[in-house]
Design an enzyme around this catalytic site. Structure first.
Site, PDB file in Angstrom:
ATOM      1  N   HIS A 124       0.807  -1.234   0.000  1.00 31.78           N
ATOM      2  CA  HIS A 124       0.000   0.000   0.000  1.00 31.78           C
ATOM      3  C   HIS A 124       0.839   1.283   0.000  1.00 31.78           C
ATOM      4  CE1 HIS A 124      -3.371  -2.578   0.198  1.00 31.78           C
ATOM      5  NE2 HIS A 124      -3.450  -2.744   1.499  1.00 31.78           N
ATOM      6  N   HIS A 193     -10.096   1.131   0.193  1.00 34.75           N
ATOM      7  CA  HIS A 193      -9.909  -0.047   1.030  1.00 34.75           C
ATOM      8  C   HIS A 193     -11.024  -0.182   2.068  1.00 34.75           C
ATOM      9  CE1 HIS A 193      -7.777  -3.241   3.014  1.00 34.75           C
ATOM     10  NE2 HIS A 193      -6.679  -3.067   2.298  1.00 34.75           N
ATOM     11  N   GLU A 330     -11.170  -4.413  -3.538  1.00 36.07           N
ATOM     12  CA  GLU A 330     -10.270  -3.315  -3.892  1.00 36.07           C
ATOM     13  C   GLU A 330     -10.035  -3.335  -5.399  1.00 36.07           C
ATOM     14  OE1 GLU A 330      -6.798  -3.905  -1.183  1.00 36.07           O
ATOM     15  OE2 GLU A 330      -8.233  -5.208  -0.197  1.00 36.07           O
TER      16      GLU A 330
HETATM   17  C1  BGC Z   1      -4.102  -6.905   1.584  1.00 35.61           C
HETATM   18  C2  BGC Z   1      -4.090  -7.732   2.853  1.00 35.61           C
HETATM   19  C3  BGC Z   1      -3.833  -6.808   4.005  1.00 35.61           C
HETATM   20  C4  BGC Z   1      -4.909  -5.741   4.006  1.00 35.61           C
HETATM   21  C5  BGC Z   1      -4.710  -4.726   5.096  1.00 35.61           C
HETATM   22  C6  BGC Z   1      -5.190  -5.907   1.680  1.00 35.61           C
HETATM   23  O1  BGC Z   1      -5.213  -5.106   0.537  1.00 35.61           O
HETATM   24  O2  BGC Z   1      -4.245  -7.700   0.445  1.00 35.61           O
HETATM   25  O3  BGC Z   1      -3.098  -8.711   2.803  1.00 35.61           O
HETATM   26  O4  BGC Z   1      -3.833  -7.495   5.216  1.00 35.61           O
HETATM   27  O5  BGC Z   1      -4.906  -5.074   2.776  1.00 35.61           O
HETATM   28  O6  BGC Z   1      -3.473  -4.155   5.006  1.00 35.61           O
END
Ligand code: BGC
Length: 364
Positions: A124, A193, A330
Site C-alpha cells: 500500500h 480499502h 479493492e
Molecule cells: C491486503 C491484505 C492486508 C490488508 C490490510 C489488503 O489489501 O491484500 O493482505 O492485510 O490489505 O493491510
C-alpha cells in the site's frame, strides 16, 4: 388520466435524489492539523469521508425494512485511525495500492526501493503512504474532492505526483473517481480499502454473505502474497465466484492458494475491457436484504476476506472487529505490476493523466 398519473408518479419516484454536502472538523493530528469530515446525504445513503487518508468513515444504507445502518468498518474518533497502521479502513492507499515484491522496481533503467512494511514486501505504498496523509478537501456538486501532492522521492517513488479522489453520491450510487499526474515517470495504483459488512459493521462475520465476482481468472500468489505471474482459471476451484456463492462455503478447504492468503486475499482478473466501467462484483446479505454492486474501469479486484482482523481493533460502542467480520473489494491494477511487464501497465509519464473509476450501488 389514471394512467398519466401513474406514469408521472413513477417518473417522480425514480428521479435521482440530490445529495446534500456538509462538513465539520473530525479531529486533530498530532501536528495540530485539522482533519475535516464531509457528509454526503440523500434519502437512501449517508456517507462520511474525511481528509485523513481520503477515508470513508461510515456509510449508511437501507436494509429490506428501510432501516439505515452503517455497512463499513471504522472508528468514531481520529485517534482510532492514528493508532491503527495495519487495517487501512476506508482509505485510499497509494501511491501503489497492494504489494510490490521486495519493495523494488526498475523504471527507465533506474532502480527504486520502497520501504518494506509487510516483510519481505512493500504494501500500500509503504509505511507512510497516501492512507496516512491529510488530503485537502473541497466541496463539489453532490460530493467532495480530495487532493494530495506527493513530493518527488516520497516513500521512494520518483516524481512529484498530484492525486485527486472525488466521492459523489447520486441516488443509491457512490461514485469514486481517481486521477493523478506526475512530473517524472512513476507508477500509480489507487483504490479504496473499505471493509464491508452488509449486515452492519461489527455485526458478525461475512461468511454467509453471497459473493459474485465477474472474473474467470485470478492471479495465484506465493507464500508472501506476490503473484506467481500466471493467470489461473477459477473454474473448479474455491476461487470460482462466477455464480453467487457464500464467502464461507470453501474458505477453509485444503487449498494451497487459500493457505497463502489465510483465506481469500487475491487479485481477480475482471472480464471485459479495462478503462471502461463494467461489472466487477456483487455481494448479497440475506439477513439484512442489502445488496452491493461494484463496477469499475480497473482490470482487477483484490478480494480480501478480512483474514487478519483478530478482534483487537475496536469500533464504535466497543464492538470488536473479529476475523472475517468484513470483506474488501479493492478495484485496482494487479499486485506487483511494476515488476511484471506482461501485466497491464501501472506506469504514468509526465503529460499523461491517470484515470480510474469505481461505483458502489446499494439496493435491497
Ligand atoms: C491486503 C491484505 C492486508 C490488508 C490490510 C489488503 O489489501 O491484500 O493482505 O492485510 O490489505 O493491510
Amino acid at each position: 388520466m389514471k394512467l398519466l398519473c401513474a406514469v408521472l408518479l413513477c417518473t417522480t419516484s425514480t428521479a435521482i435524489a440530490h445529495a446534500s454536502v456538509t462538513h465539520s472538523t473530525f479531529g486533530k493530528l498530532p501536528n495540530g492539523a485539522a482533519v475535516e469530515i464531509y457528509t454526503l446525504k440523500n434519502p437512501s445513503v449517508e456517507m462520511r469521508v474525511m481528509t485523513y487518508g481520503a477515508r470513508v468513515v461510515s456509510l449508511a444504507t437501507k436494509d429490506r425494512d428501510g432501516k439505515m445502518g452503517n455497512v463499513v468498518l471504522g472508528y468514531d474518533k481520529i485517534e482510532g485511525y492514528l493508532k491503527d497502521s495495519s487495517s487501512y479502513f476506508g482509505s485510499v492507499p497509494g501511491r501503489y495500492a497492494n504489494r510490490i515484491a521486495l519493495g523494488k522496481f526498475t523504471l527507465e533503467g533506474k532502480q527504486y526501493q520502497i520501504p518494506i512494511n509487510n516483510a519481505p514486501n512493500a504494501l500500500h505504498g509503504g509505511p507512510d503512504g497516501f492512507a496516512s496523509r491529510n488530503w485537502t478537501g473541497k466541496e463539489i456538486p453532490e460530493g467532495v474532492e480530495f487532493t494530495l501532492v506527493s513530493p518527488d522521492g516520497d516513500q521512494g517513488f520518483p516524481g512529484t505526483m498530484t492525486a485527486h479522489v472525488r466521492y459523489t453520491l447520486a441516488g443509491n450510487t457512490v461514485r469514486i473517481v481517481y486521477s493523478a499526474t506526475t512530473d517524472k515517470p512513476t507508477v500509480v495504483n489507487l483504490t479504496n480499502h473499505s471493509y464491508f459488512n452488509l449486515a452492519g459493521a461489527g455485526n458478525g462475520t461475512i461468511l454467509d454473505e453471497k459473493l459474485t465476482i465477474d472474473a474467470d481468472k485470478f492471479t495465484p500468489i506465493d507464500a508472501t502474497s506476490i503473484p506467481l505471474g500466471n493467470l489461473a482459471p477459477v473454474a473448479g476451484t474455491p476461487f470460482d465466484f462466477t455464480k453467487p456463492e457464500t464467502v464461507g462455503s470453501r474458505i477453509d478447504v485444503d487449498n494451497e492458494q487459500l493457505k497463502h492468503g489465510k483465506g481469500y486475499d487475491h487479485n481477480f482478473v475482471l472480464r471485459g475491457k479495462a478503462g471502461v466501467l463494467r461489472p466487477a462484483a456483487k455481494v448479497y446479505d440475506a439477513k439484512s436484504g442489502r445488496v452491493l454492486t461494484v463496477e469499475t474501469s480497473e482490470p482487477g479486484v483484490q478480494f480480501y476476506s478480512g483474514n487478519f482482523l483478530d478482534g483487537s481493533l475496536i469500533g464504535p460502542g466497543g464492538v470488536k472487529y473479529v476475523k472475517r467480520s468484513a470483506l474488501c473489494l479493492e478495484t485496482q491494477h494487479y499486485p506487483d505490476s511494476p515488476n511484471r511487464p506482461d501485466f497491464p501497465s501501472t506506469e504514468l509519464k509526465p503529460g499523461q493523466t491517470y484515470h480510474s473509476e469505481t461505483t458502489w450501488t446499494f439496493s435491497n
